[in-house]
Each structure stands twice: as C-alpha cells, then as structure tokens.
Design a protein around this motif. Structure first.
Motif, PDB file in Angstrom:
ATOM      1  N   PRO A  42       0.810  -1.224   0.000  1.00 44.20           N
ATOM      2  CA  PRO A  42       0.000   0.000   0.000  1.00 44.20           C
ATOM      3  C   PRO A  42       0.843   1.274   0.000  1.00 44.20           C
ATOM      4  CG  PRO A  42      -0.856  -1.593   1.581  1.00 44.20           C
ATOM      5  CD  PRO A  42       0.458  -2.116   1.125  1.00 44.20           C
ATOM      6  N   PHE A  43       1.989   1.249   0.682  1.00 43.56           N
ATOM      7  CA  PHE A  43       2.828   2.447   0.732  1.00 43.56           C
ATOM      8  C   PHE A  43       3.530   2.688  -0.608  1.00 43.56           C
ATOM      9  CE2 PHE A  43       2.515   1.083   5.163  1.00 43.56           C
ATOM     10  CZ  PHE A  43       2.078   2.261   5.746  1.00 43.56           C
ATOM     11  N   ILE A  44       3.903   1.595  -1.281  1.00 43.97           N
ATOM     12  CA  ILE A  44       4.489   1.762  -2.617  1.00 43.97           C
ATOM     13  C   ILE A  44       3.448   2.334  -3.568  1.00 43.97           C
ATOM     14  CG2 ILE A  44       5.527   0.550  -4.569  1.00 43.97           C
ATOM     15  CD1 ILE A  44       6.633  -1.479  -2.567  1.00 43.97           C
ATOM     16  N   GLY A  45       2.214   1.803  -3.473  1.00 41.24           N
ATOM     17  CA  GLY A  45       1.136   2.367  -4.289  1.00 41.24           C
ATOM     18  C   GLY A  45       0.863   3.817  -3.929  1.00 41.24           C
ATOM     19  N   LEU A  46       0.945   4.144  -2.633  1.00 43.60           N
ATOM     20  CA  LEU A  46       0.743   5.528  -2.202  1.00 43.60           C
ATOM     21  C   LEU A  46       1.810   6.448  -2.771  1.00 43.60           C
ATOM     22  CD1 LEU A  46      -0.859   7.496  -0.453  1.00 43.60           C
ATOM     23  CD2 LEU A  46       0.624   6.886   1.468  1.00 43.60           C
ATOM     24  N   PHE A  47       3.038   5.933  -2.898  1.00 40.87           N
ATOM     25  CA  PHE A  47       4.097   6.726  -3.518  1.00 40.87           C
ATOM     26  C   PHE A  47       3.720   7.088  -4.951  1.00 40.87           C
ATOM     27  CE2 PHE A  47       7.942   6.695  -6.208  1.00 40.87           C
ATOM     28  CZ  PHE A  47       8.573   7.807  -5.703  1.00 40.87           C
ATOM     29  N   GLY A  48       3.207   6.088  -5.701  1.00 44.88           N
ATOM     30  CA  GLY A  48       2.736   6.388  -7.058  1.00 44.88           C
ATOM     31  C   GLY A  48       1.589   7.368  -7.057  1.00 44.88           C
ATOM     32  N   THR A  49       0.728   7.276  -6.032  1.00 45.66           N
ATOM     33  CA  THR A  49      -0.393   8.208  -5.908  1.00 45.66           C
ATOM     34  C   THR A  49       0.099   9.636  -5.725  1.00 45.66           C
ATOM     35  OG1 THR A  49      -1.803   6.516  -4.931  1.00 45.66           O
ATOM     36  CG2 THR A  49      -2.409   8.798  -4.519  1.00 45.66           C
ATOM     37  N   VAL A  50       1.091   9.804  -4.857  1.00 42.22           N
ATOM     38  CA  VAL A  50       1.639  11.146  -4.605  1.00 42.22           C
ATOM     39  C   VAL A  50       2.235  11.727  -5.881  1.00 42.22           C
ATOM     40  CG1 VAL A  50       3.428  12.414  -3.360  1.00 42.22           C
ATOM     41  CG2 VAL A  50       2.048  10.705  -2.165  1.00 42.22           C
ATOM     42  N   ILE A  51       2.975  10.902  -6.615  1.00 45.46           N
ATOM     43  CA  ILE A  51       3.568  11.384  -7.865  1.00 45.46           C
ATOM     44  C   ILE A  51       2.479  11.785  -8.856  1.00 45.46           C
ATOM     45  CG2 ILE A  51       5.009  10.748  -9.839  1.00 45.46           C
ATOM     46  CD1 ILE A  51       6.543  11.150  -7.258  1.00 45.46           C
ATOM     47  N   GLY A  52       1.408  10.975  -8.938  1.00 42.18           N
ATOM     48  CA  GLY A  52       0.307  11.301  -9.849  1.00 42.18           C
ATOM     49  C   GLY A  52      -0.389  12.599  -9.467  1.00 42.18           C
ATOM     50  N   ILE A  53      -0.603  12.801  -8.172  1.00 44.52           N
ATOM     51  CA  ILE A  53      -1.238  14.046  -7.720  1.00 44.52           C
ATOM     52  C   ILE A  53      -0.339  15.242  -8.019  1.00 44.52           C
ATOM     53  CG2 ILE A  53      -2.025  15.304  -5.692  1.00 44.52           C
ATOM     54  CD1 ILE A  53      -3.926  13.120  -6.551  1.00 44.52           C
ATOM     55  N   MET A  54       0.957  15.077  -7.814  1.00 42.25           N
ATOM     56  CA  MET A  54       1.894  16.164  -8.137  1.00 42.25           C
ATOM     57  C   MET A  54       1.835  16.499  -9.627  1.00 42.25           C
ATOM     58  SD  MET A  54       5.179  15.022  -5.832  1.00 42.25           S
ATOM     59  CE  MET A  54       6.269  16.182  -6.656  1.00 42.25           C
ATOM     60  N   THR A  55       1.712  15.453 -10.464  1.00 44.23           N
ATOM     61  CA  THR A  55       1.578  15.683 -11.902  1.00 44.23           C
ATOM     62  C   THR A  55       0.320  16.480 -12.211  1.00 44.23           C
ATOM     63  OG1 THR A  55       2.750  13.620 -12.366  1.00 44.23           O
ATOM     64  CG2 THR A  55       1.424  14.547 -14.147  1.00 44.23           C
ATOM     65  N   SER A  56      -0.775  16.164 -11.500  1.00 43.10           N
ATOM     66  CA  SER A  56      -2.035  16.892 -11.710  1.00 43.10           C
ATOM     67  C   SER A  56      -1.893  18.362 -11.344  1.00 43.10           C
ATOM     68  CB  SER A  56      -3.149  16.253 -10.878  1.00 43.10           C
ATOM     69  OG  SER A  56      -3.371  14.923 -11.265  1.00 43.10           O
ATOM     70  N   PHE A  57      -1.241  18.645 -10.218  1.00 44.40           N
ATOM     71  CA  PHE A  57      -1.060  20.037  -9.811  1.00 44.40           C
ATOM     72  C   PHE A  57      -0.153  20.788 -10.796  1.00 44.40           C
ATOM     73  CE2 PHE A  57      -2.329  18.633  -5.432  1.00 44.40           C
ATOM     74  CZ  PHE A  57      -3.441  19.455  -5.345  1.00 44.40           C
ATOM     75  N   GLN A  58       0.850  20.080 -11.297  1.00 44.98           N
ATOM     76  CA  GLN A  58       1.710  20.721 -12.297  1.00 44.98           C
ATOM     77  C   GLN A  58       0.916  21.050 -13.557  1.00 44.98           C
ATOM     78  OE1 GLN A  58       4.874  17.896 -12.720  1.00 44.98           O
ATOM     79  NE2 GLN A  58       5.990  18.612 -10.915  1.00 44.98           N
ATOM     80  N   ALA A  59      -0.001  20.125 -13.940  1.00 44.63           N
ATOM     81  CA  ALA A  59      -0.832  20.384 -15.114  1.00 44.63           C
ATOM     82  C   ALA A  59      -1.754  21.573 -14.873  1.00 44.63           C
ATOM     83  CB  ALA A  59      -1.655  19.141 -15.454  1.00 44.63           C
ATOM     84  N   ILE A  60      -2.275  21.675 -13.664  1.00 41.86           N
ATOM     85  CA  ILE A  60      -3.136  22.816 -13.327  1.00 41.86           C
ATOM     86  C   ILE A  60      -2.347  24.118 -13.393  1.00 41.86           C
ATOM     87  CG2 ILE A  60      -4.425  23.900 -11.450  1.00 41.86           C
ATOM     88  CD1 ILE A  60      -5.245  21.088 -10.540  1.00 41.86           C
ATOM     89  N   ALA A  61      -1.128  24.081 -12.829  1.00 39.54           N
ATOM     90  CA  ALA A  61      -0.310  25.296 -12.828  1.00 39.54           C
ATOM     91  C   ALA A  61       0.088  25.684 -14.240  1.00 39.54           C
ATOM     92  CB  ALA A  61       0.944  25.068 -11.984  1.00 39.54           C
TER      93      ALA A  61
END
Length: 238
Positions: A145-164
């Motif tokens: 779950p923590f490895i998957g959460l790491f991928g989740t964090v990276i994906g969310i960061m990508t979303s914020f970068q796309a928004i910016a």
C-alpha cells in the motif's frame, strides 16, 4: 454553484490508456507492484499445494509408524529416500541412535540429548522449508500500500503541475493525473490484500504442521528413552 466542466471526450481513462499516459516513475511503481502481485500468487499456489502434500505425508507416516512395523525396518526403508516431515525427524533420530551404539554408548543421558538435538535440527530444517518465502508475503502485505501511495503522490503532483501549467481547473486537465494516482493505489492494494490474507493463513497452517511434528518428536523421544534404559544396562552387563 457553478459545476466544473466534465472531461473532454478525447481524454482516455481506460486502465491501459492510463498506464501509457503515466509518467515513468508511476509506470515503474505499477510494473513493480504487478510483478510483486504475480510472484505473490505463485508463492500462494506453491505453498497451498506444498502444505497439502505435507499433510498427506504426515498422515501416511503416522499410519506406518503406529502399525507396529519394526523401527529398524522402517529406518532402512526411509534412509534410502529423501524423507520429509516426520520421516526426516525419525531418520535423524535413528541415525544418531545407531551411530552411538556402534561406538559403544555408555551414558543414557548423553545419548538422549544427542537424539533430541538431532530431532530438533531436523524439525528446524523442515520448518524453514515450510516457512520459506512467507516473509515475501509479509513484506508485500505491509509495503504494497505504501508503494502504491508513492505512485499516488507522484500522480497528484503531476495533476497540480498540469493545473499550474494550464492555469485551469478543468477536469480534462486534472483527471488523467488523478486517475493515474488512483490506479497506482489500486494496484498496490491488489498486491497487498492477498499477500496479507495468505500470509496469515499459511503461517497458521505452518504452525499446525509444526505442532504435529513436535508432538511426534516428543513421543518418539519417549520411546527411544525407554529403549535406552533397557539397552545400555545390557551392554554394560555384557
């Protein structure tokens, strides 16, 4: 309240499309978790089949052992093979028994201790074989779950970068990154949940098999102890 616009029709949100649209870090996370999930199921199937074979082996040995067959005859039969479970414990004890009397055993206590140690070592080897690779299931169950959460964090960061970058909160901009993040989480849970369940079940089954083998070792130790008490005085008298 004004609703956010829906994702544009051109945005692909299928699992396969999300994988290919993901960044290389998220892809590595997903691939690693998928391989971990495959290896987890391979271990589960192998252990379930192996434990079933061990139960049948224990049942057969107990049936033969308590049938009244001579211990020497049973030892000759098993020593020519590669016994497992109780058979391995029995052969280890009988081998030490025969070696000690061939060299003229004089101390009942010393002989009993050597036989018990030989059975303990055989039992330890059998348990190591039964519990082998269960540690991998425990690791995946806790870390997945923590490895998957790491991928989740990276994906969310990508979303914020796309928004910016686009300066827009349009769902068509943020949806792919969020979906990638959720997919990484889902794959992490897909690997972790079966691993946790299987680890708990297989550990319990291994413990039950260990109890059976320990019980046999104690019973056989008592049988040999009685024979030692009878045989060594006879040797001394001779």
């Amino acid at each position: 309240m004004e609703n956010l616009p829906l994702a544009e029709p051109g945005v692909q949100l299928s699992v396969w499309a999300l994988f290919w649209q993901a960044g290389w870090v998220v892809k590595l996370v997903m691939i690693g978790l998928l391989f971990a999930s495959i290896w987890t199921w391979a271990i589960i199937v192998d252990k379930v089949l192996g434990f079933a074979r061990m139960r049948r082996s224990l049942d057969r040995f107990e049936q033969v052992f308590w049938s009244g067959q001579s211990l020497d005859e049973l030892y000759r039969t098993l020593s020519d093979r590669k016994p497992t479970g109780m058979g391995s414990i029995f052969v280890a004890a009988m081998r030490e028994w025969k070696k000690s009397f061939e060299k003229g055993a004089r101390s009942p206590i010393g002989l009993q201790n050597r036989i018990d140690k030989a059975m303990d070592l055989a039992l330890t080897r059998e348990m190591e074989r039964l519990e082998g690779r269960l540690g991998f299931l425990a690791t995946i169950g806790s870390a997945g779950p923590f490895i998957g959460l790491f991928g989740t964090v990276i994906g969310i960061m990508t979303s914020f970068q796309a928004i910016a970058g686009s300066k827009s909160t349009n769902l068509a901009v943020v949806a792919p990154g969020i979906a990638e993040a959720l997919l990484a989480t889902a794959i992490g849970l897909l690997a972790a949940i079966p691993a946790v369940i299987a680890y708990n079940k297989l550990s319990s089954d291994a413990g039950k098999l260990a109890v059976r083998m320990e019980g046999f070792a104690d019973e056989f130790s008592a049988i040999l102890s009685r024979q030692i008490d009878e045989k060594i005085p006879q040797q001394r008298a001779a």
